[in-house]
Enzyme design. Sequence first.
Site, PDB file in Angstrom:
ATOM      1  N   GLU A   1       6.350  -0.206   6.986  1.00 46.25           N
ATOM      2  CA  GLU A   1       5.353  -0.874   6.320  1.00 46.25           C
ATOM      3  C   GLU A   1       4.000  -0.301   6.863  1.00 46.25           C
ATOM      4  OE1 GLU A   1       3.554  -5.337   5.108  1.00 46.25           O
ATOM      5  OE2 GLU A   1       4.956  -5.026   7.006  1.00 46.25           O
TER       6      GLU A   1
ATOM      7  N   GLU B   1       4.068 -12.335   0.748  1.00 51.09           N
ATOM      8  CA  GLU B   1       3.336 -12.105   1.954  1.00 51.09           C
ATOM      9  C   GLU B   1       1.895 -12.430   2.020  1.00 51.09           C
ATOM     10  OE1 GLU B   1       4.713 -11.758   5.086  1.00 51.09           O
ATOM     11  OE2 GLU B   1       3.845 -10.259   6.240  1.00 51.09           O
TER      12      GLU B   1
END
Length: 307
Positions: free
Chosen positions: A187, A282
Amino acid sequence: MSMQRRNFIKNLSLGGAAASLVGGSSLAAYANESRAGQPFNLDYAPHFGMFKNHGGDGLVDQLKFMADQGFRSLEDNGLLGRPVEDQNLIGRTLEQLGMRMGVFVVDGGDNWKVSLTTGKQEFIDNFVNTCKKSVEAAKRVNAKWATVVPGYFERKLPIGIQTGHVIEALKRGAEVFEPHGLAMVLEPLSDNPDLFLRFSDQSYAICKAVDSPSCKILYDIYHMQRNEGNLIAMMDLAWDEIAYIQIGDNPGRKEPGTGEINYLNVFKHIDAKGFKGICGMEHGNALPGKEGETALIAAYRKADGFK
């Protein structure tokens, strides 16, 4: 409710809808009339706490509420830190509800998160051991993806050397994950300028170097909007290495429609690419309480309404 009124509500921007909610109008009308409870076009994954005012504090009840609203997956960043009995409970409940497990974080503590760029053996060993623990947790919830963040720059080393160190560490992690069909998804982040992994093209190059089905990209739309923009074009360039997507509008990191990203177009493009993976939610809730949770669901119904 008249057709004219119904169309008016459906065409509201989220900001306008949220304002209407605060002013006393019922945003729930949008959620209730827009395929409420039916599966979404894309597979969006909430996290625990996102619907606690509706679902309560219990993990099972929250999962049941998510399923009732049409969500088909869960992501739980802190899974690795949960007691084994809770991991087993989550796994059983997901199976009963026909839901998938999204990402959790391969979290071995800050000592390795800030240090994979150094190439030091002690940090590589800790990373590999955490990968092994992650495999066991993944089995309990039938997870297929786990988030890995290489950590901070080592400012004393040239960038190419740091990159080489990260690649070698990730190869070790891939060796652990491959036999179990588990992929670590890298990420790139925007939280602060000390983070080593920041861009999709950088992540793409690292994945190509690791050369494993167990090393792919987690494309977080919020972070990539902040770091590089040009979302659809950059996503296309890195597409064959993207295994997981996360969502959050910018600025604010809240649900779609609260910031500048045209999520209706982005989701439509992701769907047109044939993406069958999970899109993790998220982000936080823009509004508090049950009203905020209802607004969040309505926002996803709106942004998901591309077909």
